[in-house]
Design an enzyme around this catalytic site. Structure first.
Site, PDB file in Angstrom:
ATOM      1  N   ASP A 100       4.137  -5.918   3.695  1.00 47.43           N
ATOM      2  CA  ASP A 100       3.591  -4.889   4.589  1.00 47.43           C
ATOM      3  C   ASP A 100       3.998  -5.165   6.036  1.00 47.43           C
ATOM      4  O   ASP A 100       3.184  -5.076   6.949  1.00 47.43           O
ATOM      5  CB  ASP A 100       2.060  -4.835   4.461  1.00 47.43           C
TER       6      ASP A 100
ATOM      7  N   GLU B  45      -4.985   2.144   1.937  1.00 42.21           N
ATOM      8  CA  GLU B  45      -5.091   0.977   2.813  1.00 42.21           C
ATOM      9  C   GLU B  45      -5.288   1.388   4.260  1.00 42.21           C
ATOM     10  O   GLU B  45      -6.008   0.734   5.004  1.00 42.21           O
ATOM     11  CB  GLU B  45      -3.828   0.109   2.692  1.00 42.21           C
ATOM     12  N   GLU B  46      -4.666   2.504   4.651  1.00 43.08           N
ATOM     13  CA  GLU B  46      -4.657   2.870   6.061  1.00 43.08           C
ATOM     14  C   GLU B  46      -6.041   3.268   6.579  1.00 43.08           C
ATOM     15  O   GLU B  46      -6.409   2.928   7.695  1.00 43.08           O
ATOM     16  CB  GLU B  46      -3.658   4.010   6.309  1.00 43.08           C
TER      17      GLU B  46
ATOM     18  N   HIS C  67       0.840  -1.209   0.000  1.00 38.41           N
ATOM     19  CA  HIS C  67       0.000   0.000   0.000  1.00 38.41           C
ATOM     20  C   HIS C  67       0.869   1.251   0.000  1.00 38.41           C
ATOM     21  O   HIS C  67       1.814   1.372   0.767  1.00 38.41           O
ATOM     22  CB  HIS C  67      -1.000  -0.026   1.158  1.00 38.41           C
TER      23      HIS C  67
ATOM     24  N   ASP D  89       5.946   1.648   7.015  1.00 41.36           N
ATOM     25  CA  ASP D  89       4.548   1.305   6.764  1.00 41.36           C
ATOM     26  C   ASP D  89       3.938   2.313   5.800  1.00 41.36           C
ATOM     27  O   ASP D  89       3.322   3.287   6.233  1.00 41.36           O
ATOM     28  CB  ASP D  89       3.791   1.286   8.095  1.00 41.36           C
TER      29      ASP D  89
END
Length: 386
Positions: A357, A329-330, A283, A295
């Site tokens: 990830d 994605e978050e 992501h 991340d």
């Protein structure tokens, strides 16, 4: 992780200098060459430094996320891959705003004591004067339910600590995560006016760790924050001394209309089976409190580098290898859903999908949703390893 990823992928590729040797030794040699090149030339680290220093956090819908999207597109084009495109996606646009503050009130000893907090993703704002209420401390969603008659009109303080005895840090994260992802909505069901959530981290400091939370459409959102561990322990202790103390919370968070964004997709076409796809990716968005190096910047760069190394080594794939940098994605999965819909409508055939990830730490392996026996007995999958 990189070594195992490349060994797996090279099992579906032919090195241009040799088209007859399909032995494990041959593919291991190729993988070792790729790893040595990657670690000595450090191109991926240079890209990650550029991404983090010159663009920084890439929350969905932000200007920085769009800069990162076009940055990645340019990198793929410079590699000389067969095709690069941007896949349109409508994504949430949430903004933290100009202030996020909390302080203790109505206390004999601690009135005016500031608490280090940060709004959780998707939180709503308070008024400029803030929201003041008593605090009910709980350690699980079950306890919240058992104490439902105490919740109305109060803040709920979710203070279950991270289990440091877990060897797997991700297991500990998962065990603690429900009080952030689901806790605020559960608290709202019982009339809570806001939520304060102990940060999910193994490090004992006072930095709030943010993340998303989920509210069903049937439940109105309430302001919600993460609190640093030092202040979480302080607040817990203060509540034991003075159960009637209050907290004033001020947030300037904004939930805007969805905006147009993109997945970044690049691929090298297969020579023998171009319609069979192997996907690598991660992501591309990240939370706004950091630069998103772990991340998920590093892992995304890792998957970009797969295509780059294959081009540099003139590896000709039997099957198409595609890199997808998914947006959103978050605080949602709009990018993944858009890719799935598009791929399904096009009737594309995916043989495998490899996501990275878990940060850029020492590799310990990878997980799959099928064991080796299942793969070996499935002709289409087994063909990847021949």
């Amino acid at each position: 992780m990189k070594k195992y990823l490349l060994i797996f992928l090279t099992s579906s590729f032919l090195f241009s200098q040799s088209f007859v040797n399909n032995s494990e030794e041959h593919y291991t040699k190729i993988a070792d060459q790729l790893i040595k090149s990657s670690l000595s030339e450090m191109r991926g680290y240079d890209w990650l430094r550029d991404l983090c220093e010159n663009i920084g956090p890439r929350l969905s819908g932000s200007e920085e996320s769009m800069r990162a999207i076009y940055w990645a597109k340019e990198k793929f084009e410079a590699m000389g891959v067969d095709s690069v495109w941007l896949q349109p996606v409508m994504v949430p646009k949430w903004e933290r705003g100009d202030f996020e503050e909390a302080e203790i009130m109505n206390s004999k000893k601690y009135t005016g004591r500031k608490l280090n907090v940060a709004a959780l993703g998707g939180s709503i704002s308070t008024s400029k004067d803030g929201l003041s209420a008593n605090v009910v401390e709980v350690f699980s969603l079950d306890e919240l339910k058992d104490r439902a008659d105490e919740i109305n009109g109060n803040f709920v303080f979710f203070n279950r600590p991270y289990n440091q005895t877990n060897v797997s840090t991700f297991r500990g994260y998962g065990e603690m995560g429900d009080q952030r992802t689901r806790g605020p909505a559960e608290a709202a069901k019982y009339g809570a006016v806001g939520a304060i959530v102990r940060s999910i981290t193994t490090k004992y400091d006072n930095t709030p760790h943010v993340g998303t939370m989920f509210f069903p459409d049937s439940i109105d959102k309430i302001p919600a924050v993460a609190i640093g561990l030092v202040d979480a322990d302080f607040l817990s202790s203060a509540l034991k001394e003075e159960p009637e103390l209050k907290v004033n919370l001020k947030l300037d968070a904004k939930n805007n209309e969805e905006v147009l964004s993109y997945n970044v997709i690049a691929q090298i076409n297969g020579t023998l089976y171009p319609d069979e796809l192997i996907v690598v990716g991660g992501h591309w968005d990240s939370w706004d409190k950091g630069c998103g190096a772990h991340d998920d910047g590093g892992p995304c760069i890792q998957t970009m580098e797969v295509l780059d190394i294959f081009k540099r080594f003139n590896i000709q794939p039997k099957r198409t290898i595609r890199c997808v940098l998914f947006i959103n994605e978050e605080n949602g999965i709009k990018g993944a859903l858009a890719y799935a819909d598009s791929s399904s409508n096009a009737g594309e055939k995916h043989l495998s999908a490899i996501e990275s990830d878990r940060g850029v730490f020492t590799p310990r392996g990878f997980t799959t949703d099928a064991d080796s026996l299942t793969i070996s007995k499935t002709p289409k999958l087994a063909a990847n390893f021949k």
